[in-house]
Scaffold this motif. Structure first.
Motif, PDB file in Angstrom:
ATOM      1  N   THR A 122      -9.331   2.221   6.057  1.00  0.00           N
ATOM      2  CA  THR A 122      -8.708   0.996   5.559  1.00  0.00           C
ATOM      3  C   THR A 122      -7.347   0.728   6.204  1.00  0.00           C
ATOM      4  N   VAL A 131      -8.521  -4.204   8.903  1.00  0.00           N
ATOM      5  CA  VAL A 131      -7.865  -2.895   8.971  1.00  0.00           C
ATOM      6  C   VAL A 131      -6.594  -3.031   9.805  1.00  0.00           C
ATOM      7  N   THR A 136      -3.896   4.846  -0.401  1.00  0.00           N
ATOM      8  CA  THR A 136      -4.697   5.515   0.611  1.00  0.00           C
ATOM      9  C   THR A 136      -4.297   6.986   0.667  1.00  0.00           C
ATOM     10  N   ASN A 185       0.842  -1.202   0.000  1.00  0.00           N
ATOM     11  CA  ASN A 185       0.000   0.000   0.000  1.00  0.00           C
ATOM     12  C   ASN A 185       0.875   1.249   0.000  1.00  0.00           C
ATOM     13  N   GLY A 228      -8.261   4.139  -0.712  1.00  0.00           N
ATOM     14  CA  GLY A 228      -8.670   3.953   0.666  1.00  0.00           C
ATOM     15  C   GLY A 228      -8.271   5.113   1.553  1.00  0.00           C
TER      16      GLY A 228
END
Length: 249
Positions: free
Chosen positions: A183, A222, A126, A95, A156
């Motif tokens: 998230t 999460v 994110t 991520n 996210g």
């Protein structure tokens, strides 16, 4: 089950003394966590990207990547966006986190393009509420997330618990309004000083935020990252504080 991670900011003293993040990752893994978040501003040279990737593989860590840049600027993707994602892919990152920028105002095609670039590299995206007026208020964060949802975007949200205090916002209100969109969760506690200049992070058990009541309300998928400077000899204690709440779910 909630997964615990450690952001390399935890080792701020080591970072500021020049210790590369690749050398910190084995220490992070030694705390029994499986997630680590590395920070772009502390990557000193090109070779460090490969060193981080190698250390993560060796120690069984899944990587997240914090990029302190706006995801969009002047209605378009950040000029360096594709390059940041290439760095993430090189490290094997899962991520990539950005600041919000003006994503709440961009055309749907821009968000679709961001999603496509991320998918092509096998990473998720994110945005975060930071400590700035441009990217850290509840109003702008709510607007950004609502716009992404409205246009069908997949970006996210990294909820930073302590940052709300630097914007004079109520973290409990923010959590209540944004909980379903979270998230990734960045955990820190603060001293609650009314004067912004006197605000500081604290050990989890010493601050004014009731984070223990929040974590059980998060979805089990999460991840929760410790993300505040901690003296090296107290990191294990802070991991244990967090793990006690996670394990009690």
């Amino acid at each position: 089950m909630t997964t615990i991670g450690i952001n390399t900011l935890v080792y701020m003293n080591e970072l500021q003394s020049g210790t590369p993040q690749s050398a910190i990752l084995p220490t992070i893994a030694g705390h029994g966590v499986t997630l680590a978040e590395v920070r772009r501003e502390y990557i000193a040279d090109d070779a460090e990207f490969d060193a981080i990737a190698a250390a993560a593989r060796e120690h069984g860590l899944e990587l997240f990547y914090s990029v302190p840049e706006s995801i969009t600027i002047d209605g378009a993707a950040h000029p360096g966006f594709a390059g940041f994602l290439d760095e993430a892919r090189r490290m094997g990152v899962r991520n990539v986190k950005f600041n919000q920028g003006d994503v709440k105002d961009v055309d749907a095609s821009v968000i679709a393009g961001l999603d496509a670039e991320a998918a092509a590299r096998g990473v998720s995206l994110t945005i975060e509420n930071d400590q700035t007026p441009e990217n850290g208020t509840l109003a702008c964060t709510t607007a950004s997330l609502a716009h992404i949802e409205q246009v069908g975007g997949k970006i996210g949200y990294t909820f930073d618990l302590g940052n709300w205090f630097w914007r004079g916002e109520d973290p409990d209100e923010a959590f209540g309004r944004l909980r379903e969109r979270i998230t990734v969760f960045h955990l820190k506690n603060v001293n609650g000083a009314a004067n912004r200049e006197e605000l500081s992070t604290t050990m989890l058990q010493d601050g004014v935020i009731d984070w223990r009541a929040m974590l059980p309300q998060l979805g089990p998928d999460v991840p929760v990252f410790l993300e505040f400077p901690i003296e090296a000899d107290r990191v294990a204690e802070q991991v244990a504080e967090l793990r006690a709440v996670v394990d009690a779910r």
